[in-house]
Design a protein around this motif. Structure first.
Motif, PDB file in Angstrom:
ATOM      1  N   ARG A  29      -3.362 -10.132   2.527  1.00 54.08           N
ATOM      2  CA  ARG A  29      -3.679  -8.730   2.276  1.00 54.08           C
ATOM      3  C   ARG A  29      -2.886  -8.245   1.073  1.00 54.08           C
ATOM      4  O   ARG A  29      -1.731  -8.599   0.913  1.00 54.08           O
ATOM      5  N   LEU A  30      -3.520  -7.389   0.283  1.00 54.56           N
ATOM      6  CA  LEU A  30      -2.841  -6.741  -0.834  1.00 54.56           C
ATOM      7  C   LEU A  30      -2.757  -5.258  -0.511  1.00 54.56           C
ATOM      8  O   LEU A  30      -3.772  -4.610  -0.286  1.00 54.56           O
ATOM      9  N   ARG A  31      -1.537  -4.740  -0.471  1.00 56.61           N
ATOM     10  CA  ARG A  31      -1.313  -3.339  -0.103  1.00 56.61           C
ATOM     11  C   ARG A  31      -0.858  -2.547  -1.326  1.00 56.61           C
ATOM     12  O   ARG A  31      -0.190  -3.076  -2.202  1.00 56.61           O
ATOM     13  N   GLY A  32      -1.206  -1.283  -1.322  1.00 60.83           N
ATOM     14  CA  GLY A  32      -0.772  -0.418  -2.402  1.00 60.83           C
ATOM     15  C   GLY A  32      -0.971   1.042  -2.059  1.00 60.83           C
ATOM     16  O   GLY A  32      -1.540   1.390  -1.017  1.00 60.83           O
ATOM     17  N   THR A  33      -0.490   1.886  -2.960  1.00 65.58           N
ATOM     18  CA  THR A  33      -0.580   3.327  -2.780  1.00 65.58           C
ATOM     19  C   THR A  33      -0.927   3.972  -4.112  1.00 65.58           C
ATOM     20  O   THR A  33      -0.382   3.601  -5.152  1.00 65.58           O
ATOM     21  N   HIS A  59     -13.875  -8.437  -3.402  1.00 64.91           N
ATOM     22  CA  HIS A  59     -13.202  -7.866  -2.235  1.00 64.91           C
ATOM     23  C   HIS A  59     -12.945  -6.399  -2.528  1.00 64.91           C
ATOM     24  O   HIS A  59     -12.643  -6.025  -3.657  1.00 64.91           O
ATOM     25  N   ARG A  60     -13.033  -5.581  -1.489  1.00 61.15           N
ATOM     26  CA  ARG A  60     -12.919  -4.142  -1.671  1.00 61.15           C
ATOM     27  C   ARG A  60     -12.070  -3.552  -0.558  1.00 61.15           C
ATOM     28  O   ARG A  60     -12.152  -3.975   0.584  1.00 61.15           O
ATOM     29  N   GLY A  61     -11.265  -2.561  -0.911  1.00 59.85           N
ATOM     30  CA  GLY A  61     -10.474  -1.843   0.065  1.00 59.85           C
ATOM     31  C   GLY A  61     -10.675  -0.354  -0.105  1.00 59.85           C
ATOM     32  O   GLY A  61     -10.728   0.145  -1.231  1.00 59.85           O
ATOM     33  N   TYR A  62     -10.809   0.352   0.987  1.00 60.94           N
ATOM     34  CA  TYR A  62     -11.004   1.797   0.927  1.00 60.94           C
ATOM     35  C   TYR A  62      -9.671   2.496   0.730  1.00 60.94           C
ATOM     36  O   TYR A  62      -8.659   2.079   1.257  1.00 60.94           O
ATOM     37  N   ILE A  63      -9.702   3.564  -0.034  1.00 60.18           N
ATOM     38  CA  ILE A  63      -8.504   4.364  -0.253  1.00 60.18           C
ATOM     39  C   ILE A  63      -8.486   5.475   0.790  1.00 60.18           C
ATOM     40  O   ILE A  63      -9.426   6.257   0.902  1.00 60.18           O
ATOM     41  N   ARG A  64      -7.415   5.527   1.562  1.00 56.98           N
ATOM     42  CA  ARG A  64      -7.292   6.522   2.626  1.00 56.98           C
ATOM     43  C   ARG A  64      -6.864   7.867   2.041  1.00 56.98           C
ATOM     44  O   ARG A  64      -6.490   7.956   0.886  1.00 56.98           O
ATOM     45  N   LYS A  65      -6.897   8.886   2.865  1.00 55.21           N
ATOM     46  CA  LYS A  65      -6.546  10.236   2.403  1.00 55.21           C
ATOM     47  C   LYS A  65      -5.114  10.340   1.905  1.00 55.21           C
ATOM     48  O   LYS A  65      -4.822  11.134   1.034  1.00 55.21           O
ATOM     49  N   ASP A  66      -4.200   9.519   2.451  1.00 55.29           N
ATOM     50  CA  ASP A  66      -2.810   9.565   1.998  1.00 55.29           C
ATOM     51  C   ASP A  66      -2.580   8.710   0.748  1.00 55.29           C
ATOM     52  O   ASP A  66      -1.468   8.639   0.244  1.00 55.29           O
ATOM     53  N   GLY A  67      -3.638   8.063   0.237  1.00 53.71           N
ATOM     54  CA  GLY A  67      -3.541   7.289  -0.999  1.00 53.71           C
ATOM     55  C   GLY A  67      -3.294   5.807  -0.788  1.00 53.71           C
ATOM     56  O   GLY A  67      -3.280   5.049  -1.746  1.00 53.71           O
ATOM     57  N   THR A  68      -3.097   5.358   0.433  1.00 48.80           N
ATOM     58  CA  THR A  68      -2.840   3.940   0.674  1.00 48.80           C
ATOM     59  C   THR A  68      -4.156   3.161   0.705  1.00 48.80           C
ATOM     60  O   THR A  68      -5.215   3.703   1.029  1.00 48.80           O
ATOM     61  N   PHE A  69      -4.066   1.884   0.351  1.00 45.94           N
ATOM     62  CA  PHE A  69      -5.231   1.011   0.419  1.00 45.94           C
ATOM     63  C   PHE A  69      -4.773  -0.396   0.783  1.00 45.94           C
ATOM     64  O   PHE A  69      -3.624  -0.771   0.576  1.00 45.94           O
ATOM     65  N   VAL A  70      -5.686  -1.164   1.345  1.00 50.97           N
ATOM     66  CA  VAL A  70      -5.450  -2.559   1.692  1.00 50.97           C
ATOM     67  C   VAL A  70      -6.695  -3.330   1.292  1.00 50.97           C
ATOM     68  O   VAL A  70      -7.802  -2.982   1.699  1.00 50.97           O
ATOM     69  N   VAL A  71      -6.505  -4.380   0.474  1.00 54.96           N
ATOM     70  CA  VAL A  71      -7.609  -5.275   0.129  1.00 54.96           C
ATOM     71  C   VAL A  71      -7.397  -6.539   0.943  1.00 54.96           C
ATOM     72  O   VAL A  71      -6.373  -7.206   0.816  1.00 54.96           O
ATOM     73  N   GLU A  72      -8.352  -6.864   1.793  1.00 55.51           N
ATOM     74  CA  GLU A  72      -8.224  -7.971   2.750  1.00 55.51           C
ATOM     75  C   GLU A  72      -8.832  -9.257   2.190  1.00 55.51           C
ATOM     76  O   GLU A  72      -9.605  -9.243   1.235  1.00 55.51           O
ATOM     77  N   ASN A  73      -8.490 -10.370   2.837  1.00 49.52           N
ATOM     78  CA  ASN A  73      -9.105 -11.685   2.631  1.00 49.52           C
ATOM     79  C   ASN A  73      -8.927 -12.251   1.228  1.00 49.52           C
ATOM     80  O   ASN A  73      -9.819 -12.897   0.699  1.00 49.52           O
ATOM     81  N   LEU A  74      -7.787 -12.018   0.610  1.00 47.32           N
ATOM     82  CA  LEU A  74      -7.504 -12.611  -0.690  1.00 47.32           C
ATOM     83  C   LEU A  74      -6.867 -13.986  -0.477  1.00 47.32           C
ATOM     84  O   LEU A  74      -5.987 -14.147   0.355  1.00 47.32           O
ATOM     85  N   THR A  75      -7.303 -14.952  -1.246  1.00 47.33           N
ATOM     86  CA  THR A  75      -6.734 -16.295  -1.159  1.00 47.33           C
ATOM     87  C   THR A  75      -5.658 -16.454  -2.221  1.00 47.33           C
ATOM     88  O   THR A  75      -5.450 -15.564  -3.053  1.00 47.33           O
ATOM     89  N   LEU A  76      -4.979 -17.582  -2.211  1.00 48.58           N
ATOM     90  CA  LEU A  76      -3.960 -17.854  -3.227  1.00 48.58           C
ATOM     91  C   LEU A  76      -4.615 -17.905  -4.593  1.00 48.58           C
ATOM     92  O   LEU A  76      -5.737 -18.368  -4.744  1.00 48.58           O
ATOM     93  N   GLY A  77      -3.916 -17.412  -5.607  1.00 54.02           N
ATOM     94  CA  GLY A  77      -4.449 -17.466  -6.964  1.00 54.02           C
ATOM     95  C   GLY A  77      -4.312 -16.146  -7.690  1.00 54.02           C
ATOM     96  O   GLY A  77      -3.527 -15.278  -7.316  1.00 54.02           O
TER      97      GLY A  77
END
Length: 190
Positions: A29-33, A59-77
């Motif tokens: 998972r890739l996390r960010g704000t 791959h796509r991650g939704y941005i929540r109301k507080d600004g956080t997001f998570v992009v799932e299912n990323l492989t090495l690379g």
């Protein structure tokens, strides 16, 4: 006979599915704000119309109301992370996911990148989880121009109308100043 074939088919499909699950790569998972700044003062404006996108939509991650997001299912690379927003421009980020040690834990190295340039390791590494700020606000609307005489007469249609009116008013005056013999010759030709 039908039950025997369908039973075998189900068993084979379950075995294939189980093999695919066990043979698949480990994903991360890739996390960010999204952080508020002078350009984007309220992060909740982005919640419904923006996404965090890896590699142009793989791959796509939704941005929540507080600004956080998570992009799932990323492989090495290597991955290109973009914030897809209709109202704001965000920097593009090169993300490198690698394992560290034998534990299988992942390390994330993220750097700002310019599209069209090579990904280099010279740029400073961003802290993880990512904190991304808006770079600019898109302005799709331009104010309507006021009335201008110069703009009106620089219009090609108005230039053609002006040239036609000039010919209509000047040609009779030119014909009046012509020599009578040249006028008769001109009328005989037409």
């Amino acid at each position: 006979m039908y039950c025997f074939i369908s039973g075998k088919l189900i068993k084979v499909s379950v075995l294939i599915l189980a093999a695919a699950v066990f043979a698949s790569e480990k994903t991360y998972r890739l996390r960010g704000t999204i952080v508020a700044n002078d350009i984007l003062s309220d992060v909740s404006e982005l919640a419904t119309r923006s996404y965090a996108v890896a590699n142009g939509g793989e791959h796509r991650g939704y941005i929540r109301k507080d600004g956080t997001f998570v992009v799932e299912n990323l492989t090495l690379g290597d991955w290109l992370l973009e914030i897809d927003s209709a109202d704001y421009a965000f920097p593009k980020i090169h993300v490198h996911i690698a394992t560290k040690g034998d534990e299988g834990r992942a390390s994330v190295a993220a750097r700002y990148v310019q599209i069209g340039s090579e990904w280099s390791d010279d740029a400073p590494v961003l802290e993880y989880p990512l904190k991304i700020e808006a770079g600019a606000k898109y302005d799709f609307y331009t104010p309507r121009q006021g009335f201008s005489i110069v703009a009106m007469f620089s219009n090609p249609y108005m230039l053609m109308v002006g040239a036609s009116l000039l010919l209509v008013f000047i040609m009779p005056k030119l014909q009046a100043n012509m020599d009578p013999e040249a006028l008769k010759e001109l009328q005989n030709k037409s």
